[in-house]
Design a protein around this motif. Structure first.
Motif, PDB file in Angstrom:
ATOM      1  N   GLU A 156       0.844  -1.201   0.000  1.00 44.53           N
ATOM      2  CA  GLU A 156       0.000   0.000   0.000  1.00 44.53           C
ATOM      3  C   GLU A 156       0.877   1.249   0.000  1.00 44.53           C
ATOM      4  OE1 GLU A 156      -3.336   0.560   0.047  1.00 44.53           O
ATOM      5  OE2 GLU A 156      -3.817  -1.566  -0.188  1.00 44.53           O
ATOM      6  N   LYS A 157       0.425   2.290  -0.692  1.00 42.12           N
ATOM      7  CA  LYS A 157       1.153   3.553  -0.736  1.00 42.12           C
ATOM      8  C   LYS A 157       0.626   4.495   0.341  1.00 42.12           C
ATOM      9  CE  LYS A 157       2.195   3.378  -5.682  1.00 42.12           C
ATOM     10  NZ  LYS A 157       2.017   4.051  -7.001  1.00 42.12           N
ATOM     11  N   TYR A 158       1.554   5.139   1.048  1.00 44.78           N
ATOM     12  CA  TYR A 158       1.180   6.087   2.107  1.00 44.78           C
ATOM     13  C   TYR A 158       2.015   7.351   1.954  1.00 44.78           C
ATOM     14  CZ  TYR A 158      -0.870   1.942   4.283  1.00 44.78           C
ATOM     15  OH  TYR A 158      -1.607   0.811   4.529  1.00 44.78           O
ATOM     16  N   LEU A 159       1.331   8.496   1.966  1.00 43.01           N
ATOM     17  CA  LEU A 159       2.012   9.786   1.928  1.00 43.01           C
ATOM     18  C   LEU A 159       2.561  10.135   3.300  1.00 43.01           C
ATOM     19  CD1 LEU A 159      -0.593  11.705  -0.243  1.00 43.01           C
ATOM     20  CD2 LEU A 159       1.707  11.050  -0.965  1.00 43.01           C
ATOM     21  N   GLY A 160       3.490  11.077   3.326  1.00 48.91           N
ATOM     22  CA  GLY A 160       4.099  11.498   4.583  1.00 48.91           C
ATOM     23  C   GLY A 160       3.222  12.466   5.356  1.00 48.91           C
ATOM     24  N   PRO A 161       3.745  12.963   6.498  1.00 47.88           N
ATOM     25  CA  PRO A 161       2.942  13.777   7.429  1.00 47.88           C
ATOM     26  C   PRO A 161       2.784  15.226   6.982  1.00 47.88           C
ATOM     27  CG  PRO A 161       5.152  13.496   8.292  1.00 47.88           C
ATOM     28  CD  PRO A 161       5.096  12.660   7.050  1.00 47.88           C
ATOM     29  N   ALA A 162       2.152  15.404   5.840  1.00 52.07           N
ATOM     30  CA  ALA A 162       2.020  16.728   5.260  1.00 52.07           C
ATOM     31  C   ALA A 162       1.007  17.579   6.013  1.00 52.07           C
ATOM     32  CB  ALA A 162       1.593  16.599   3.798  1.00 52.07           C
ATOM     33  N   ALA A 163       1.247  18.887   6.021  1.00 58.72           N
ATOM     34  CA  ALA A 163       0.295  19.815   6.644  1.00 58.72           C
ATOM     35  C   ALA A 163      -1.056  19.753   5.959  1.00 58.72           C
ATOM     36  CB  ALA A 163       0.852  21.231   6.588  1.00 58.72           C
ATOM     37  N   SER A 164      -1.070  19.412   4.671  1.00 62.92           N
ATOM     38  CA  SER A 164      -2.337  19.338   3.953  1.00 62.92           C
ATOM     39  C   SER A 164      -3.182  18.145   4.375  1.00 62.92           C
ATOM     40  CB  SER A 164      -2.079  19.268   2.444  1.00 62.92           C
ATOM     41  OG  SER A 164      -1.167  18.233   2.130  1.00 62.92           O
ATOM     42  N   HIS A 165      -2.641  17.269   5.238  1.00 62.66           N
ATOM     43  CA  HIS A 165      -3.440  16.177   5.780  1.00 62.66           C
ATOM     44  C   HIS A 165      -4.111  16.549   7.107  1.00 62.66           C
ATOM     45  CE1 HIS A 165      -1.656  12.706   3.238  1.00 62.66           C
ATOM     46  NE2 HIS A 165      -2.824  13.108   2.776  1.00 62.66           N
ATOM     47  N   VAL A 166      -3.980  17.796   7.524  1.00 61.00           N
ATOM     48  CA  VAL A 166      -4.848  18.269   8.607  1.00 61.00           C
ATOM     49  C   VAL A 166      -6.274  18.173   8.064  1.00 61.00           C
ATOM     50  CG1 VAL A 166      -5.534  20.248   9.999  1.00 61.00           C
ATOM     51  CG2 VAL A 166      -3.103  19.795   9.592  1.00 61.00           C
TER      52      VAL A 166
ATOM     53  N   SER B 148       2.122  17.813  -1.279  1.00 61.27           N
ATOM     54  CA  SER B 148       2.519  16.818  -0.288  1.00 61.27           C
ATOM     55  C   SER B 148       1.339  16.005   0.219  1.00 61.27           C
ATOM     56  CB  SER B 148       3.233  17.502   0.887  1.00 61.27           C
ATOM     57  OG  SER B 148       2.444  18.569   1.385  1.00 61.27           O
ATOM     58  N   GLY B 149       0.112  16.505   0.032  1.00 61.36           N
ATOM     59  CA  GLY B 149      -1.080  15.756   0.420  1.00 61.36           C
ATOM     60  C   GLY B 149      -1.746  15.048  -0.738  1.00 61.36           C
ATOM     61  N   GLY B 150      -1.144  15.126  -1.927  1.00 61.67           N
ATOM     62  CA  GLY B 150      -1.666  14.420  -3.081  1.00 61.67           C
ATOM     63  C   GLY B 150      -2.463  15.266  -4.053  1.00 61.67           C
ATOM     64  N   GLY B 151      -2.743  16.527  -3.704  1.00 60.53           N
ATOM     65  CA  GLY B 151      -3.518  17.401  -4.580  1.00 60.53           C
ATOM     66  C   GLY B 151      -2.618  18.310  -5.399  1.00 60.53           C
ATOM     67  N   THR B 152      -3.108  18.737  -6.562  1.00 60.09           N
ATOM     68  CA  THR B 152      -2.374  19.658  -7.417  1.00 60.09           C
ATOM     69  C   THR B 152      -2.830  21.095  -7.156  1.00 60.09           C
ATOM     70  OG1 THR B 152      -4.022  19.502  -9.173  1.00 60.09           O
ATOM     71  CG2 THR B 152      -2.216  17.880  -9.199  1.00 60.09           C
ATOM     72  N   VAL B 153      -2.132  22.040  -7.774  1.00 53.16           N
ATOM     73  CA  VAL B 153      -2.533  23.437  -7.671  1.00 53.16           C
ATOM     74  C   VAL B 153      -3.920  23.623  -8.283  1.00 53.16           C
ATOM     75  CG1 VAL B 153      -2.019  25.794  -8.416  1.00 53.16           C
ATOM     76  CG2 VAL B 153      -0.168  24.295  -7.608  1.00 53.16           C
ATOM     77  N   ASP B 154      -4.172  22.965  -9.409  1.00 53.23           N
ATOM     78  CA  ASP B 154      -5.502  23.056 -10.029  1.00 53.23           C
ATOM     79  C   ASP B 154      -6.583  22.520  -9.090  1.00 53.23           C
ATOM     80  OD1 ASP B 154      -4.528  24.197 -12.326  1.00 53.23           O
ATOM     81  OD2 ASP B 154      -4.462  22.331 -13.470  1.00 53.23           O
ATOM     82  N   PHE B 155      -6.253  21.455  -8.370  1.00 51.19           N
ATOM     83  CA  PHE B 155      -7.218  20.890  -7.429  1.00 51.19           C
ATOM     84  C   PHE B 155      -7.548  21.898  -6.328  1.00 51.19           C
ATOM     85  CE2 PHE B 155      -7.938  18.515  -3.422  1.00 51.19           C
ATOM     86  CZ  PHE B 155      -9.097  17.837  -3.781  1.00 51.19           C
ATOM     87  N   LEU B 156      -6.536  22.582  -5.795  1.00 51.53           N
ATOM     88  CA  LEU B 156      -6.777  23.608  -4.769  1.00 51.53           C
ATOM     89  C   LEU B 156      -7.676  24.712  -5.314  1.00 51.53           C
ATOM     90  CD1 LEU B 156      -3.233  24.008  -3.139  1.00 51.53           C
ATOM     91  CD2 LEU B 156      -5.185  22.689  -2.287  1.00 51.53           C
ATOM     92  N   GLN B 157      -7.460  25.085  -6.576  1.00 46.55           N
ATOM     93  CA  GLN B 157      -8.310  26.098  -7.201  1.00 46.55           C
ATOM     94  C   GLN B 157      -9.754  25.624  -7.283  1.00 46.55           C
ATOM     95  OE1 GLN B 157      -7.439  29.413  -8.889  1.00 46.55           O
ATOM     96  NE2 GLN B 157      -9.626  29.357  -8.368  1.00 46.55           N
ATOM     97  N   GLN B 158      -9.943  24.343  -7.594  1.00 48.12           N
ATOM     98  CA  GLN B 158     -11.292  23.789  -7.685  1.00 48.12           C
ATOM     99  C   GLN B 158     -11.985  23.775  -6.321  1.00 48.12           C
ATOM    100  OE1 GLN B 158     -10.456  20.006  -9.441  1.00 48.12           O
ATOM    101  NE2 GLN B 158      -9.976  20.865 -11.448  1.00 48.12           N
ATOM    102  N   ILE B 159     -11.247  23.426  -5.274  1.00 45.71           N
ATOM    103  CA  ILE B 159     -11.836  23.401  -3.932  1.00 45.71           C
ATOM    104  C   ILE B 159     -12.221  24.812  -3.495  1.00 45.71           C
ATOM    105  CG2 ILE B 159     -11.515  22.747  -1.518  1.00 45.71           C
ATOM    106  CD1 ILE B 159     -11.697  20.455  -3.621  1.00 45.71           C
ATOM    107  N   LEU B 160     -11.366  25.777  -3.814  1.00 43.44           N
ATOM    108  CA  LEU B 160     -11.708  27.166  -3.508  1.00 43.44           C
ATOM    109  C   LEU B 160     -12.979  27.570  -4.228  1.00 43.44           C
ATOM    110  CD1 LEU B 160     -11.050  29.939  -2.279  1.00 43.44           C
ATOM    111  CD2 LEU B 160      -9.532  30.359  -4.234  1.00 43.44           C
TER     112      LEU B 160
END
Length: 246
Positions: free
Chosen positions: A109-119, A225-237
């Protein structure tokens, strides 16, 4: 929890002094760690407030109070992001710190590190709007990110994914058509607007920092670092802005 350090291990459960664990030990890393730890403590307050909001009468005096308290708790994210933008350079994060958060494999299984974006701010989104005003890409991100959260919060995420959001409940109350209904809910609508604008301010600052970080000149990674792209952040906004009361 997952078989790798999470953002909780790296920040909130990471002691100060000689026992502090860090990847580089550089002052910018320590500042980022402490800024993230501040948001986790306020997120815990925000989650409790959302639990209370789920049972509150929308036209009662308690609901605006809960919403105003929620806005104050979420303001810590905006403050933290502003501090990070002032003290942590995008170049340091992209070139020095970002590689430590890259995914590893454990048991296939793949696991990302302790990124701030995983808050898990997505918990607040779920309670306020995202359970039924979201999009498929954000739903997938939430479900993957939930793996990195506390067990109790994972259970809340599953429950809130299936529950009507605060937005839906408020819209239903406002469109009920009873005489004087808008006046009864005015304080709640105004306080809810403050909450959503607080989220939008934070997400705007986060997006600006990410754009400076993930450029072809400074960063070898396409995703954050949490797996999302800049475009993804724009979409969430964009999704968050859609919900704000007019």
């Amino acid at each position: 929890m997952i078989p790798r350090d999470t953002v909780f291990h790296y920040t909130e459960w990471n002691p100060d002094g000689v026992r502090r664990r860090a990847y580089t030990g550089e002052s910018q890393e320590i500042f980022l760690r402490d800024a993230t730890r501040m948001t986790l403590s306020h997120l815990a307050d925000a989650v409790l407030l959302c639990e209370q909001l789920s049972d509150a009468e929308l036209d009662g005096v308690e609901t605006p109070r809960l919403l105003n308290a929620l806005a104050a708790a979420l303001d810590a994210f905006d403050v933290s992001m502003r501090m990070v933008a002032d003290e942590v350079s995008p170049g340091f994060f992209a070139e020095v710190l970002r590689p430590y958060f890259q995914e590893i494999q454990v048991g296939g299984e793949k696991y990302l590190g302790p990124a701030a974006s995983h808050v898990p701010l997505f918990l607040i989104d779920l309670a306020l709007w995202a359970s039924d005003h979201s999009a498929d890409h954000y739903t997938g991100f939430r479900q993957d990110s939930a793996r990195y959260a506390l067990p109790r919060w994972r259970a809340l995420a599953r429950a809130w994914e299936e529950a009507p959001s605060f937005t839906t409940r408020l819209d239903a109350a406002l469109t009920a058509g009873r005489p004087g209904v808008a006046d009864r809910f005015q304080a709640t609508v105004e306080a809810f607007g403050v909450v959503m604008r607080t989220l939008i301010r934070f997400r705007g600052k986060h997006l600006t920092f990410a754009r400076k970080t993930y450029t072809a000149d400074t960063c070898a990674y396409e995703a954050g670092s949490g797996g999302g792209t800049v475009d993804f952040l724009q979409q969430i906004l964009g999704l968050t802005r859609r919900v704000i009361p007019q």
